[in-house]
Design an enzyme around this catalytic site. Structure first.
Site, mmCIF file in Angstrom:
data_model
loop_
_atom_site.group_PDB
_atom_site.id
_atom_site.type_symbol
_atom_site.label_atom_id
_atom_site.label_comp_id
_atom_site.label_asym_id
_atom_site.label_seq_id
_atom_site.Cartn_x
_atom_site.Cartn_y
_atom_site.Cartn_z
ATOM 1 N N ASP A 26 0.860 -1.178 0.000
ATOM 2 C CA ASP A 26 0.000 0.000 0.000
ATOM 3 C C ASP A 26 0.900 1.234 0.000
ATOM 4 O O ASP A 26 2.093 1.154 0.339
ATOM 5 C CB ASP A 26 -0.899 -0.021 1.235
ATOM 6 N N ASP A 28 -0.329 5.124 0.750
ATOM 7 C CA ASP A 28 -0.661 6.095 1.796
ATOM 8 C C ASP A 28 -0.603 5.427 3.163
ATOM 9 O O ASP A 28 -1.321 4.461 3.429
ATOM 10 C CB ASP A 28 -2.067 6.663 1.567
#
Length: 355
Positions: A26, A28
């Site tokens: 991922d 953010d």
């Protein structure tokens, strides 16, 4: 490596970067926050890749096209190609393309990432409900998304046009804190129309399918900061996961996680890719990890360390000491909860670990 039983975090005798062929990362809250690299992220990713692990960046954020995201990661210090970025815009574009004729118009409520992904699938992005769209595609449009865009979505949906959402993350981390994500925007349209979108992003299968198709990963490790997207997505896909505590999940949320939100591994940050992960073992009345012992007593989670169970104090062991204690606490909490959510008070135990 098979999925863990979800009653306690797993262990690995070798570094995770050696045990898995591809990290599905991922962005953010894991690699950056508000555009700035998170501490230790760049050096850890470079070291993992130099050791032979492939890196792929898997994000629910549909705002920017892969090339722009890759350029950003490269600027942070990790050279990255557009093909190494997979976003929910690509997943939702594939989902739409399977349900409407080739060349169909699609009303876009979002940013350039959606437009690029739709064109890649042979679909034509349009801006108005009056342009005859065959579908509505909604994705994160950034803080500048005009309120009138939601109105266009509502007009089209009211005419019976099918509605698709890239993802439903309610929040997204920024440099100044947590802000509304695409899920909050989707709720605006849902409330106004009473309709339900088809959703492509994590934790749902379309995103996992898109990721595997594009990376060809055989032994993937999902790496994320969110229980309800990254970790649940790994659970749904039947693959292992590493939760890092650099984003939205804190110790209290982790201890209260239901089975589908329980990661295989837990670490403070991306340095966890480069190390073996200590296992958690059952002992009389509790669980032990790295010398820390955790148990549930009178509906309270308790962690014992130096002078009590021979463990290493968090202050002495730094992040490693705190993580060992947290892993033991996870085992105690998750076993106590079974298939439910642990409601035992964890405040004192987490405070002792500095978490």
């Amino acid at each position: 490596m098979s999925q863990q039983s979800r009653t306690r975090p797993g262990g690995s005798t070798t570094a995770l970067s050696e045990a898995y062929d591809t990290a599905l990362l991922d962005l953010d809250g894991v690699v950056y926050a508000g555009g700035e690299a998170i501490a230790y992220a760049v050096d850890s990713l470079l070291a993992a890749r130099d050791g032979g692990m492939r890196l792929a960046y898997v994000t629910n954020n549909a705002l920017r096209p892969p090339a722009a995201v890759a350029a950003h990661i490269t600027e942070l210090g990790v050279p990255t190609e557009a093909s190494e970025v997979i976003n929910s815009a690509q997943a939702v574009a594939r989902l739409i393309s399977e349900q409407v004729p080739a060349g169909s118009r699609v009303l876009v409520i979002g940013g350039d990432g959606l437009r690029v992904a739709l064109r890649e699938r042979g679909l034509e992005p349009v801006e108005s409900a009056d342009d005859g769209p065959a579908a509505v595609a909604q994705g994160y449009g950034g803080p500048g998304l005009a309120w009138g865009r939601f109105a266009e979505a509502c007009y089209a949906i009211a005419r019976g046009v099918p509605w698709f959402a890239s993802n439903t993350d309610l929040t997204i981390p920024s440099a100044r804190g947590i802000v509304p994500g695409n899920g909050a925007a989707v709720e605006v349209v849902r409330i106004a129309t009473g309709a339900e979108p088809q959703v492509a992003g994590k934790p749902l299968p379309p995103m996992h399918r898109e990721t595997i198709l594009r990376t060809g990963a055989r032994r993937p490790l999902v790496v994320g900061d969110r229980l309800d997207t990254d970790i649940e997505g790994a659970f749904n896909g039947g693959v292992d996961s590493l939760l890092v505590l650099t984003g939205v999940t804190d110790g209290a949320r982790l201890l209260a996680a239901p089975p589908e939100h329980r990661p295989t591994y837990v670490d403070a940050d991306l340095r966890g890719l480069l190390t073996a992960q200590p296992g958690v073992s059952p002992v009389a009345g509790g669980f032990v990890c790295g010398g820390w012992t955790a148990s549930v007593r009178d509906d309270e989670l308790v962690v014992e360390g130096p002078g009590e169970s021979g463990g290493r104090a968090a202050s002495e062991g730094g992040a490693d000491g705190a993580m060992d204690g947290l892993r033991a606490l996870c085992a105690a909490a998750w076993t106590h909860a079974g298939d439910g959510v642990c409601t035992a008070d964890a405040g004192k135990a987490l405070s002792r670990l500095g978490l």
